[in-house]
Design a protein around this motif. Structure first.
Motif: not given
Length: 392
Positions: A64-83
């Motif tokens: 239900x999220x706009x694609x841009x918002x969803x992509x931002x949340x996904x990349x935030x999760x990616x950044x934290x977990x890879x660190x």
């Protein structure tokens, strides 16, 4: 090139780096944690398992999220977990953080594929998707070899920690440059999940998971293949990974154009057969350094040429549930990653040589081409007959 696709390409760079950099780091991780190379390879399978879990789950949660918002949340999760991966105290913990790092991978590529196709000109959808995957190929050309170099000369922890910085750059690019497209809801949860009941969906999953597993049988163990069989010095491995990346870059461009000119399933069939042939040749010529390098480029071409055709094939087959379908394809790609790394490691664990994973890969690529042939036959059977031409 559509400039709005560049943030997606940068996301492909970030994700491609974290997925493929492990292949060149396995010897150093194994040494630091005092485990075998196949055991260190479990980190590759753990990441792939994270993709399989996260792709459909996170896509559905964010439907239900706009694609841009969803992509931002996904990349935030990616950044934290890879660190977090850079601080793992053991191979077991590293496998866990790699699993978490993989969660946003499939959903990002799935959502990004649909966004790319919505931003593309008519008839150019596969080429637009290939622009996103171009980031993944550039990763193999530049940042994966760089990560291998850092891991070899300094520490694999620095290589994995640097992925957090790449993730942060991607976040900024998405925020400032990606258009704010509206959410695209079509039907209910049950209507989207009905996609799983379609035979064509499962055939595409099998084409992807089994067929592309042949690539990962080869590339997961490319570092010991090149050093132990082809007899290249260890410091050549980053440059060999650059050659893999160059092949992927060229193959991705070819695959995108091919899938816009012929039926995507036909492109998949041809490319999987080509991959099987390339792996057979690698098995026989790896002791020859020149031929080994040539086939490294060819196998890289075959592997990423499949990305856009398979993705557009699933999107076309998932009308009304495109984001879910595209994310499922990414989960299937990483089933292939996990299967290839695991099955390719079995003959190594049994004491066979470092060319033995290629034979496993040949079998997987041929099986994938068989599923592609079945899907092609089904599509021909259900095509409507041409209307009769009136006489007189």
């Amino acid at each position: 090139m559509n400039k709005h696709l560049l943030p997606l390409s940068l996301g492909g760079l970030a994700i491609g780096t974290t997925e493929f950099v492990m292949m060149g780091l396995l010897p150093y991780i194994a040494r630091d944690f005092d485990v075998s190379i196949p055991q260190a390879g479990y980190g590759i399978s753990a990441y792939a398992l994270g993709v399989v879990i996260g792709a459909p789950l996170l896509t559905e949660l964010g439907r239900n999220l706009a694609p841009k918002k969803l992509l931002l949340l996904l990349m935030l999760l990616f950044t934290v977990c890879n660190t977090l991966s850079a601080f793992a105290p053991s191979n077991t913990v590293l496998c866990l953080t790699r699993l978490l790092s993989g969660l946003p991978h499939g959903a990002f590529f799935g959502v990004g594929s649909v966004v790319a196709s919505r931003l593309a000109a008519e008839g150019k959808q596969a080429q637009a998707i290939s622009v996103m995957f171009a980031g993944l190929t550039i990763a193999n050309l530049l940042t994966v070899p760089l990560g291998t170099f850092v891991g070899q000369h300094y520490s694999w922890r620095y290589a994995l920690g640097g992925l957090g910085g790449v993730g942060l750059l991607t976040l900024l690019a998405i925020y400032f440059f990606l258009p704010a497209l509206p959410a695209q809801r079509v039907g209910s949860h049950s209507a989207e999940l009905a996609l799983i009941k379609k035979a064509d969906t499962w055939l595409i999953i099998l084409i992807t998971a089994i067929g592309t597993g042949g690539l990962f049988c080869w590339v997961s163990y490319i570092a010991p293949l090149m050093t132990e069989v082809s007899r290249f010095p260890a410091h050549y491995v980053p440059y060999i990974m650059m050659l893999v990346g160059l092949g992927m870059f060229v193959g991705n461009l070819v695959g995108g154009k091919l899938a816009d000119r012929v039926a995507p399933v036909q492109a998949c069939l041809v490319l999987l057969l080509a991959m099987a042939g390339a792996l057979v040749v690698i098995f026989f010529v790896s002791e020859n350094q020149i031929l080994s390098l040539l086939m490294t480029f060819v196998a890289g071409c075959c592997s990423l040429a499949l990305a856009a055709p398979i993705q557009i094939l699933m999107i076309n087959s998932s009308k009304g549930a495109e984001m879910l379908g595209a994310s499922i394809t990414q989960a299937a790609f990483n089933m292939g990653n996990a299967l290839g790394a695991f099955l390719g490691g079995l003959p190594l664990a049994a004491g066979y040589g470092y060319t033995s994973p290629e034979l496993v890969g040949v079998g997987m690529a041929l099986a994938g081409s068989g599923f592609a042939y079945v899907l092609l036959s089904r599509s021909r059977r259900i095509e409507p007959a041409p209307a009769p031409v009136p006489v007189g």
